[in-house]
Design a protein around this motif. Structure first.
Motif, PDB file in Angstrom:
ATOM      1  N   TYR A   1     -12.751   3.125  -5.047  1.00 30.92           N
ATOM      2  CA  TYR A   1     -13.158   1.783  -4.970  1.00 30.92           C
ATOM      3  C   TYR A   1     -12.285   1.046  -5.916  1.00 30.92           C
ATOM      4  O   TYR A   1     -12.455   1.431  -6.974  1.00 30.92           O
ATOM      5  CB  TYR A   1     -14.499   1.446  -4.862  1.00 30.92           C
ATOM      6  N   TYR A   2     -11.370   0.270  -5.412  1.00 33.55           N
ATOM      7  CA  TYR A   2     -10.690  -0.431  -6.285  1.00 33.55           C
ATOM      8  C   TYR A   2     -10.922  -1.895  -6.209  1.00 33.55           C
ATOM      9  O   TYR A   2     -11.094  -2.628  -5.138  1.00 33.55           O
ATOM     10  CB  TYR A   2      -9.158  -0.550  -5.807  1.00 33.55           C
ATOM     11  N   ASP A   3     -11.103  -2.609  -7.532  1.00 31.91           N
ATOM     12  CA  ASP A   3     -11.418  -4.006  -7.632  1.00 31.91           C
ATOM     13  C   ASP A   3     -10.333  -4.761  -8.286  1.00 31.91           C
ATOM     14  O   ASP A   3      -9.578  -4.275  -8.793  1.00 31.91           O
ATOM     15  CB  ASP A   3     -12.898  -4.433  -8.395  1.00 31.91           C
ATOM     16  N   ASP A   4     -10.631  -6.006  -8.612  1.00 29.68           N
ATOM     17  CA  ASP A   4      -9.709  -6.754  -9.272  1.00 29.68           C
ATOM     18  C   ASP A   4      -9.182  -6.426 -10.642  1.00 29.68           C
ATOM     19  O   ASP A   4      -8.140  -6.540 -11.008  1.00 29.68           O
ATOM     20  CB  ASP A   4      -9.943  -8.358  -9.273  1.00 29.68           C
ATOM     21  N   THR A   5     -10.223  -5.769 -11.487  1.00 28.62           N
ATOM     22  CA  THR A   5      -9.839  -5.326 -12.660  1.00 28.62           C
ATOM     23  C   THR A   5      -8.850  -4.381 -12.522  1.00 28.62           C
ATOM     24  O   THR A   5      -8.046  -3.979 -13.389  1.00 28.62           O
ATOM     25  CB  THR A   5     -11.322  -4.802 -13.310  1.00 28.62           C
ATOM     26  N   ASP A   6      -9.062  -3.110 -11.588  1.00 26.67           N
ATOM     27  CA  ASP A   6      -8.086  -2.211 -11.278  1.00 26.67           C
ATOM     28  C   ASP A   6      -6.881  -2.554 -11.015  1.00 26.67           C
ATOM     29  O   ASP A   6      -5.664  -2.372 -11.710  1.00 26.67           O
ATOM     30  CB  ASP A   6      -8.708  -1.094 -10.153  1.00 26.67           C
ATOM     31  N   GLU A   7      -6.650  -3.743 -10.132  1.00 26.29           N
ATOM     32  CA  GLU A   7      -5.263  -4.141  -9.813  1.00 26.29           C
ATOM     33  C   GLU A   7      -4.688  -4.784 -10.908  1.00 26.29           C
ATOM     34  O   GLU A   7      -3.365  -4.623 -11.165  1.00 26.29           O
ATOM     35  CB  GLU A   7      -5.510  -5.048  -8.796  1.00 26.29           C
ATOM     36  N   ASN A   8      -5.391  -5.553 -11.903  1.00 24.75           N
ATOM     37  CA  ASN A   8      -4.864  -6.305 -12.934  1.00 24.75           C
ATOM     38  C   ASN A   8      -4.298  -5.306 -13.901  1.00 24.75           C
ATOM     39  O   ASN A   8      -3.404  -5.666 -14.786  1.00 24.75           O
ATOM     40  CB  ASN A   8      -5.739  -7.309 -13.650  1.00 24.75           C
ATOM     41  N   ASN A   9      -4.854  -4.163 -14.287  1.00 24.09           N
ATOM     42  CA  ASN A   9      -4.587  -3.309 -15.324  1.00 24.09           C
ATOM     43  C   ASN A   9      -3.347  -2.321 -14.690  1.00 24.09           C
ATOM     44  O   ASN A   9      -2.847  -1.690 -15.757  1.00 24.09           O
ATOM     45  CB  ASN A   9      -5.660  -2.099 -15.482  1.00 24.09           C
ATOM     46  N   ASN A  10      -2.936  -2.464 -13.506  1.00 26.32           N
ATOM     47  CA  ASN A  10      -1.938  -1.727 -13.047  1.00 26.32           C
ATOM     48  C   ASN A  10      -0.448  -2.234 -13.120  1.00 26.32           C
ATOM     49  O   ASN A  10      -0.608  -3.575 -13.250  1.00 26.32           O
ATOM     50  CB  ASN A  10      -1.898  -1.224 -11.573  1.00 26.32           C
TER      51      ASN A  10
ATOM     52  N   PHE B   1       0.737  -1.080  -0.002  1.00 27.18           N
ATOM     53  CA  PHE B   1      -0.061   0.125  -0.029  1.00 27.18           C
ATOM     54  C   PHE B   1       0.907   1.249  -0.033  1.00 27.18           C
ATOM     55  O   PHE B   1       1.576   1.568   1.162  1.00 27.18           O
ATOM     56  CB  PHE B   1      -0.865   0.002   1.265  1.00 27.18           C
ATOM     57  N   ALA B   2       0.704   1.760  -0.968  1.00 26.69           N
ATOM     58  CA  ALA B   2       1.578   3.096  -1.224  1.00 26.69           C
ATOM     59  C   ALA B   2       0.786   4.582  -1.236  1.00 26.69           C
ATOM     60  O   ALA B   2       0.131   4.510  -2.087  1.00 26.69           O
ATOM     61  CB  ALA B   2       2.807   3.028  -2.363  1.00 26.69           C
ATOM     62  N   ALA B   3       0.940   5.333  -0.241  1.00 23.36           N
ATOM     63  CA  ALA B   3       0.586   6.378  -0.172  1.00 23.36           C
ATOM     64  C   ALA B   3       0.759   7.370  -1.195  1.00 23.36           C
ATOM     65  O   ALA B   3       2.044   7.470  -1.395  1.00 23.36           O
ATOM     66  CB  ALA B   3       0.438   7.012   1.331  1.00 23.36           C
ATOM     67  N   GLY B   4      -0.102   8.207  -1.717  1.00 22.45           N
ATOM     68  CA  GLY B   4       0.068   9.267  -2.594  1.00 22.45           C
ATOM     69  C   GLY B   4       0.497  10.476  -1.921  1.00 22.45           C
ATOM     70  O   GLY B   4       0.702  10.510  -0.686  1.00 22.45           O
ATOM     71  N   VAL B   5       0.876  11.311  -2.893  1.00 19.60           N
ATOM     72  CA  VAL B   5       1.156  12.652  -2.322  1.00 19.60           C
ATOM     73  C   VAL B   5       0.511  13.723  -2.566  1.00 19.60           C
ATOM     74  O   VAL B   5       0.160  13.939  -3.900  1.00 19.60           O
ATOM     75  CB  VAL B   5       2.808  13.162  -2.714  1.00 19.60           C
TER      76      VAL B   5
END
Length: 202
Positions: free
Chosen positions: A193-202, A39-43
């Motif tokens: 809201y992040y789901d599996d689709t968002d994670e796979n696209n990153n 989990f990397a926090a944004g700035v």
């Protein structure tokens, strides 16, 4: 061998068998897998250019001071709002003030659109101290751009200060100095809201 000895040996053998079973000699299949998560926090990084909006001497009733500055989003997160906080103090040169000089300073803050500059704030400096306007707020009737400042983008802001000539005696303000502190408070956009689709696209 006597009956008693036979029974004793049988009992001991049974006890030993139970002890081995209880001791974990029973074998079974097993497997495992390890996962590493981050989990990397944004700035959130808001910059103001120039850093001083206004610094002027010898103003008099009727004077208008126009300035412009830029709010810059140099972070990795979109900025949802930029709230302006105002604090001021008056140095009464002759200690004769019966009124607040800030009540005589009109402030008009505008943002720039493709068609025109539209007022966000139009009030006195005195009243602005009790407000926290969002300087990035876009009127839905004048544009389609959302509020806030996306990552890597800028927002041009225009401000007009007017020492209002009210047609009355304002001599009490001669030689006075008005110090104004503006703080620009950036706030993040709403959570995503992040789901599996968002994670796979990153």
């Amino acid at each position: 061998m006597s009956f008693t000895k036979k029974v004793s040996q049988g009992v001991m053998s049974a006890a030993l068998g139970l002890s081995l079973m209880g001791g974990g000699t029973f074998a079974y299949f097993s497997d495992s897998v390890e996962t590493q998560n981050t989990f990397a926090a944004g700035v959130l990084d808001l910059a103001l250019n120039p850093s001083t909006v206004v610094n002027i001497d010898n103003i008099k009733p009727g004077d208008e001071i126009y300035r412009e500055f830029t709010l810059e989003n140099n972070g990795t997160l979109d900025i949802g709002k930029v709230l302006l906080s105002t604090n001021y103090s008056v140095e009464d040169a002759k200690s004769d003030n019966s009124d607040d000089l800030a009540k005589h300073i009109k402030v008009t803050i505008m943002y720039n659109t493709s068609s025109a500059s539209n007022p966000i704030v139009e009030t006195t400096l005195f009243d602005l101290q009790s407000q926290n306007p969002d300087l990035t707020q876009i009127d839905i009737l004048t544009g389609t751009r959302p509020d806030g400042i996306p990552t890597g983008e800028k927002e041009k802001i225009f401000v007009l200060f007017e020492f209002v000539d009210n047609g009355q005696d304002q001599n009490q303000f001669q030689g006075d100095k008005l110090k104004v502190d503006w703080t620009f408070n950036a706030e993040q956009t709403a959570g995503t809201y992040y789901d599996d689709t968002d994670e796979n696209n990153n």
